[in-house]
Design a protein around this motif. Structure first.
Motif, short mmCIF file in Angstrom:
data_model
loop_
_atom_site.label_atom_id
_atom_site.label_comp_id
_atom_site.label_asym_id
_atom_site.label_seq_id
_atom_site.Cartn_x
_atom_site.Cartn_y
_atom_site.Cartn_z
N ILE A 42 0.84 -1.20 0.00
CA ILE A 42 0.00 0.00 0.00
C ILE A 42 0.87 1.25 0.00
CG2 ILE A 42 -1.64 1.37 1.37
CD1 ILE A 42 -2.92 -1.36 2.16
N SER A 43 1.91 1.26 0.83
CA SER A 43 2.83 2.40 0.84
C SER A 43 3.49 2.58 -0.52
CB SER A 43 3.90 2.21 1.92
OG SER A 43 3.34 2.27 3.19
N ALA A 44 3.89 1.49 -1.14
CA ALA A 44 4.55 1.56 -2.45
C ALA A 44 3.59 2.08 -3.52
CB ALA A 44 5.10 0.19 -2.83
N ILE A 45 2.37 1.58 -3.52
CA ILE A 45 1.39 2.02 -4.53
C ILE A 45 1.06 3.49 -4.35
CG2 ILE A 45 -1.02 1.75 -5.26
CD1 ILE A 45 -0.64 -1.30 -4.64
N VAL A 46 0.81 3.91 -3.12
CA VAL A 46 0.50 5.32 -2.84
C VAL A 46 1.68 6.20 -3.25
CG1 VAL A 46 0.11 7.00 -0.98
CG2 VAL A 46 -1.21 4.87 -1.05
N THR A 47 2.89 5.74 -2.95
CA THR A 47 4.09 6.49 -3.33
C THR A 47 4.21 6.60 -4.84
OG1 THR A 47 5.25 5.78 -1.34
CG2 THR A 47 6.61 6.57 -3.17
N TYR A 48 3.99 5.51 -5.54
CA TYR A 48 4.10 5.52 -7.00
C TYR A 48 3.12 6.52 -7.61
CZ TYR A 48 4.33 4.04 -11.82
OH TYR A 48 4.48 4.04 -13.18
N ILE A 49 1.88 6.46 -7.17
CA ILE A 49 0.87 7.40 -7.68
C ILE A 49 1.28 8.84 -7.39
CG2 ILE A 49 -1.51 8.20 -7.36
CD1 ILE A 49 -2.22 5.17 -6.86
N ALA A 50 1.78 9.08 -6.19
CA ALA A 50 2.19 10.44 -5.80
C ALA A 50 3.40 10.91 -6.60
CB ALA A 50 2.50 10.48 -4.31
N VAL A 51 4.38 10.03 -6.82
CA VAL A 51 5.58 10.42 -7.58
C VAL A 51 5.19 10.73 -9.02
CG1 VAL A 51 7.80 9.63 -8.48
CG2 VAL A 51 7.21 9.19 -6.10
N ILE A 52 4.31 9.92 -9.61
CA ILE A 52 3.85 10.18 -10.98
C ILE A 52 3.10 11.51 -11.04
CG2 ILE A 52 2.34 9.35 -12.83
CD1 ILE A 52 5.04 7.79 -12.42
N ALA A 53 2.25 11.77 -10.03
CA ALA A 53 1.52 13.04 -9.99
C ALA A 53 2.51 14.21 -9.87
CB ALA A 53 0.54 13.06 -8.82
N GLY A 54 3.50 14.05 -9.02
CA GLY A 54 4.52 15.10 -8.88
C GLY A 54 5.31 15.28 -10.16
N GLY A 55 5.60 14.18 -10.84
CA GLY A 55 6.33 14.26 -12.10
C GLY A 55 5.52 14.95 -13.19
N THR A 56 4.22 14.83 -13.13
CA THR A 56 3.34 15.48 -14.11
C THR A 56 3.43 17.00 -13.98
OG1 THR A 56 1.86 13.59 -14.00
CG2 THR A 56 0.96 15.61 -14.93
N ILE A 57 3.68 17.46 -12.76
CA ILE A 57 3.81 18.91 -12.53
C ILE A 57 4.92 19.48 -13.40
CG2 ILE A 57 4.50 20.63 -10.79
CD1 ILE A 57 3.11 18.83 -8.71
N TYR A 60 4.15 21.07 -16.78
CA TYR A 60 3.44 22.34 -16.86
C TYR A 60 4.23 23.54 -16.37
CZ TYR A 60 -0.39 19.18 -17.78
OH TYR A 60 -1.17 18.20 -18.32
N ILE A 61 5.30 23.28 -15.66
CA ILE A 61 6.16 24.38 -15.21
C ILE A 61 7.61 24.00 -15.49
CG2 ILE A 61 4.55 25.23 -13.46
CD1 ILE A 61 6.04 23.74 -11.34
N SER A 62 8.47 24.95 -15.41
CA SER A 62 9.88 24.68 -15.72
C SER A 62 10.46 23.68 -14.71
CB SER A 62 10.68 25.97 -15.70
OG SER A 62 10.85 26.42 -14.37
N GLY A 126 5.07 13.12 0.42
CA GLY A 126 6.49 13.07 0.07
C GLY A 126 6.71 12.65 -1.36
N GLY A 127 5.88 11.73 -1.86
CA GLY A 127 5.99 11.27 -3.24
C GLY A 127 5.76 12.38 -4.25
N ILE A 128 4.83 13.26 -3.97
CA ILE A 128 4.57 14.40 -4.86
C ILE A 128 5.81 15.28 -4.94
CG2 ILE A 128 3.21 16.50 -5.19
CD1 ILE A 128 0.82 14.92 -4.00
N GLY A 129 6.41 15.54 -3.78
CA GLY A 129 7.63 16.36 -3.75
C GLY A 129 8.78 15.68 -4.49
N ILE A 130 8.93 14.37 -4.31
CA ILE A 130 9.98 13.62 -4.99
C ILE A 130 9.76 13.64 -6.50
CG2 ILE A 130 10.84 11.25 -5.34
CD1 ILE A 130 11.92 12.55 -2.82
N GLY A 131 8.51 13.43 -6.92
CA GLY A 131 8.20 13.45 -8.36
C GLY A 131 8.45 14.80 -8.98
N ALA A 132 8.12 15.86 -8.27
CA ALA A 132 8.35 17.21 -8.80
C ALA A 132 9.84 17.50 -8.93
CB ALA A 132 7.69 18.25 -7.89
N ASN A 133 10.66 16.80 -8.16
CA ASN A 133 12.11 16.96 -8.26
C ASN A 133 12.70 16.07 -9.35
OD1 ASN A 133 13.15 18.92 -6.39
ND2 ASN A 133 12.35 17.62 -4.77
#
Length: 189
Positions: A42-57, A60-62, A126-133
Protein backbone atom coordinates in the motif's frame (compact mmCIF):
# COMPACT_ATOMS: atom_id res chain seq x y z
CA UNK A 1 20.71 9.70 -9.63
CA UNK A 2 19.70 11.00 -6.21
CA UNK A 3 20.58 7.86 -4.23
CA UNK A 4 20.97 9.63 -0.92
CA UNK A 5 17.53 11.23 -1.28
CA UNK A 6 15.94 7.92 -2.32
CA UNK A 7 17.38 6.09 0.70
CA UNK A 8 16.62 8.87 3.19
CA UNK A 9 13.04 9.29 1.92
CA UNK A 10 12.59 5.52 2.29
CA UNK A 11 13.69 5.76 5.91
CA UNK A 12 11.84 8.98 6.73
CA UNK A 13 8.55 7.78 5.21
CA UNK A 14 8.69 4.65 7.34
CA UNK A 15 9.57 5.96 10.79
CA UNK A 16 5.85 5.98 11.61
CA UNK A 17 5.85 2.30 10.65
CA UNK A 18 8.61 1.72 13.17
CA UNK A 19 6.70 3.62 15.85
CA UNK A 20 3.41 1.77 15.34
CA UNK A 21 5.09 -1.64 15.11
CA UNK A 22 7.00 -0.89 18.33
CA UNK A 23 3.68 -0.09 19.99
CA UNK A 24 2.23 -3.36 18.74
CA UNK A 25 5.32 -5.22 19.95
CA UNK A 26 4.89 -3.78 23.42
CA UNK A 27 1.27 -4.93 23.48
CA UNK A 28 2.38 -8.33 22.13
CA UNK A 29 0.26 -7.86 19.02
CA UNK A 30 1.79 -9.72 16.09
CA UNK A 31 2.12 -8.36 12.58
CA UNK A 32 2.45 -11.46 10.37
CA UNK A 33 4.64 -11.32 7.27
CA UNK A 34 1.56 -11.28 5.03
CA UNK A 35 0.20 -8.21 6.83
CA UNK A 36 3.63 -6.57 6.74
CA UNK A 37 3.76 -7.10 2.96
CA UNK A 38 0.26 -5.62 2.55
CA UNK A 39 1.34 -2.50 4.47
CA UNK A 40 4.48 -2.21 2.30
CA UNK A 41 2.51 -2.68 -0.94
CA UNK A 42 0.00 0.00 0.00
CA UNK A 43 2.83 2.40 0.84
CA UNK A 44 4.55 1.56 -2.45
CA UNK A 45 1.39 2.02 -4.53
CA UNK A 46 0.50 5.32 -2.84
CA UNK A 47 4.09 6.49 -3.33
CA UNK A 48 4.10 5.52 -7.00
CA UNK A 49 0.87 7.40 -7.68
CA UNK A 50 2.19 10.44 -5.80
CA UNK A 51 5.58 10.42 -7.58
CA UNK A 52 3.85 10.18 -10.98
CA UNK A 53 1.52 13.04 -9.99
CA UNK A 54 4.52 15.10 -8.88
CA UNK A 55 6.33 14.26 -12.10
CA UNK A 56 3.34 15.48 -14.11
CA UNK A 57 3.81 18.91 -12.53
CA UNK A 58 7.12 19.17 -14.40
CA UNK A 59 5.23 19.10 -17.70
CA UNK A 60 3.44 22.34 -16.86
CA UNK A 61 6.16 24.38 -15.21
CA UNK A 62 9.88 24.68 -15.72
CA UNK A 63 12.04 21.90 -14.23
CA UNK A 64 13.84 24.36 -11.94
CA UNK A 65 10.56 25.76 -10.62
CA UNK A 66 9.15 22.23 -10.20
CA UNK A 67 12.30 21.18 -8.34
CA UNK A 68 12.11 24.19 -6.05
CA UNK A 69 8.39 23.62 -5.39
CA UNK A 70 9.02 19.91 -4.75
CA UNK A 71 11.82 20.73 -2.32
CA UNK A 72 9.69 23.29 -0.51
CA UNK A 73 6.86 20.75 -0.38
CA UNK A 74 9.20 18.24 1.28
CA UNK A 75 10.18 20.89 3.83
CA UNK A 76 6.50 21.68 4.44
CA UNK A 77 5.69 17.98 4.88
CA UNK A 78 8.56 17.70 7.33
CA UNK A 79 7.21 20.65 9.30
CA UNK A 80 3.72 19.14 9.23
CA UNK A 81 5.15 15.85 10.49
CA UNK A 82 6.82 17.67 13.37
CA UNK A 83 3.47 19.19 14.29
CA UNK A 84 1.45 16.05 13.56
CA UNK A 85 0.78 15.29 17.20
CA UNK A 86 -2.04 17.82 16.83
CA UNK A 87 -3.76 15.77 14.12
CA UNK A 88 -6.11 12.81 14.42
CA UNK A 89 -3.86 10.38 12.50
CA UNK A 90 -1.75 10.16 15.62
CA UNK A 91 -4.62 8.63 17.59
CA UNK A 92 -4.25 5.40 15.59
CA UNK A 93 -0.49 5.50 16.05
CA UNK A 94 -0.67 6.16 19.80
CA UNK A 95 -3.45 3.63 20.42
CA UNK A 96 -2.78 0.51 18.35
CA UNK A 97 -5.93 -1.14 19.70
CA UNK A 98 -7.96 1.06 17.35
CA UNK A 99 -6.65 -0.99 14.40
CA UNK A 100 -6.84 -4.45 16.01
CA UNK A 101 -10.65 -4.45 15.89
CA UNK A 102 -11.11 -8.12 16.79
CA UNK A 103 -8.70 -7.78 19.78
CA UNK A 104 -6.95 -11.08 18.94
CA UNK A 105 -3.47 -9.48 19.11
CA UNK A 106 -2.80 -10.27 15.44
CA UNK A 107 -3.00 -7.67 12.67
CA UNK A 108 -5.03 -9.49 10.03
CA UNK A 109 -4.88 -8.76 6.30
CA UNK A 110 -8.02 -6.63 6.55
CA UNK A 111 -6.60 -4.67 9.49
CA UNK A 112 -3.29 -4.32 7.62
CA UNK A 113 -5.11 -2.57 4.76
CA UNK A 114 -6.46 0.07 7.15
CA UNK A 115 -3.09 0.43 8.82
CA UNK A 116 -1.32 0.61 5.44
CA UNK A 117 -3.43 3.56 4.33
CA UNK A 118 -2.91 5.38 7.63
CA UNK A 119 0.85 4.88 7.43
CA UNK A 120 1.03 5.84 3.74
CA UNK A 121 0.03 9.46 4.41
CA UNK A 122 3.72 10.47 4.56
CA UNK A 123 4.31 8.58 1.32
CA UNK A 124 1.58 10.47 -0.52
CA UNK A 125 2.79 13.95 0.23
CA UNK A 126 6.49 13.07 0.07
CA UNK A 127 5.99 11.27 -3.24
CA UNK A 128 4.57 14.40 -4.86
CA UNK A 129 7.63 16.36 -3.75
CA UNK A 130 9.98 13.62 -4.99
CA UNK A 131 8.20 13.45 -8.36
CA UNK A 132 8.35 17.21 -8.80
CA UNK A 133 12.11 16.96 -8.26
CA UNK A 134 12.35 14.42 -11.10
CA UNK A 135 13.64 11.62 -8.86
CA UNK A 136 13.10 8.04 -10.03
CA UNK A 137 9.64 6.70 -9.17
CA UNK A 138 10.81 3.10 -9.43
CA UNK A 139 13.71 3.42 -7.00
CA UNK A 140 11.70 5.58 -4.59
CA UNK A 141 8.92 2.97 -4.52
CA UNK A 142 11.43 0.16 -3.98
CA UNK A 143 13.13 2.11 -1.18
CA UNK A 144 9.86 2.87 0.59
CA UNK A 145 8.60 -0.70 0.19
CA UNK A 146 11.81 -2.27 1.51
CA UNK A 147 12.15 0.11 4.42
CA UNK A 148 8.47 -0.46 5.26
CA UNK A 149 9.02 -4.21 5.52
CA UNK A 150 12.19 -3.67 7.56
CA UNK A 151 10.77 -1.12 9.99
CA UNK A 152 7.56 -3.04 10.65
CA UNK A 153 9.47 -6.31 11.05
CA UNK A 154 12.11 -4.83 13.35
CA UNK A 155 9.60 -2.79 15.33
CA UNK A 156 7.20 -5.63 16.00
CA UNK A 157 10.07 -7.99 16.88
CA UNK A 158 11.86 -5.65 19.27
CA UNK A 159 8.81 -3.71 20.46
CA UNK A 160 9.30 -3.78 24.16
CA UNK A 161 13.03 -3.04 24.12
CA UNK A 162 13.00 -0.35 21.44
CA UNK A 163 9.95 1.59 22.59
CA UNK A 164 12.06 2.96 25.40
CA UNK A 165 14.78 4.18 23.01
CA UNK A 166 15.26 7.58 21.44
CA UNK A 167 13.98 6.36 18.05
CA UNK A 168 10.82 4.86 19.50
CA UNK A 169 9.94 7.95 21.52
CA UNK A 170 10.74 10.53 18.85
CA UNK A 171 10.04 8.78 15.52
CA UNK A 172 7.65 11.54 14.33
CA UNK A 173 10.17 14.26 15.07
CA UNK A 174 13.06 12.38 13.47
CA UNK A 175 10.94 11.76 10.37
CA UNK A 176 9.97 15.43 10.14
CA UNK A 177 13.56 16.64 10.47
CA UNK A 178 14.70 14.13 7.85
CA UNK A 179 12.08 15.37 5.37
CA UNK A 180 13.10 18.99 5.98
CA UNK A 181 16.76 18.06 5.45
CA UNK A 182 15.90 16.24 2.20
CA UNK A 183 13.98 19.32 0.99
CA UNK A 184 16.90 21.63 1.82
CA UNK A 185 19.38 19.20 0.24
CA UNK A 186 17.30 19.04 -2.96
CA UNK A 187 17.10 22.86 -3.17
CA UNK A 188 20.88 23.06 -3.37
CA UNK A 189 21.57 19.80 -5.24
Amino acid sequence: MHWITIIVIGIAANLDNLGISLAYGVKQTKIPISSNIIIALISAIVTYIAVIAGGTIIEYISPSTASLLGSLLLCAIGLWTLLSNLFSKQESLKNPDLIDKDKNHIISSREAITLGFILSANCLAGGIGIGANGISATWTVISIGLFSILTVGIGSHFGYMLTKTFIGKYSNYISGFMLILIGIYEIFA
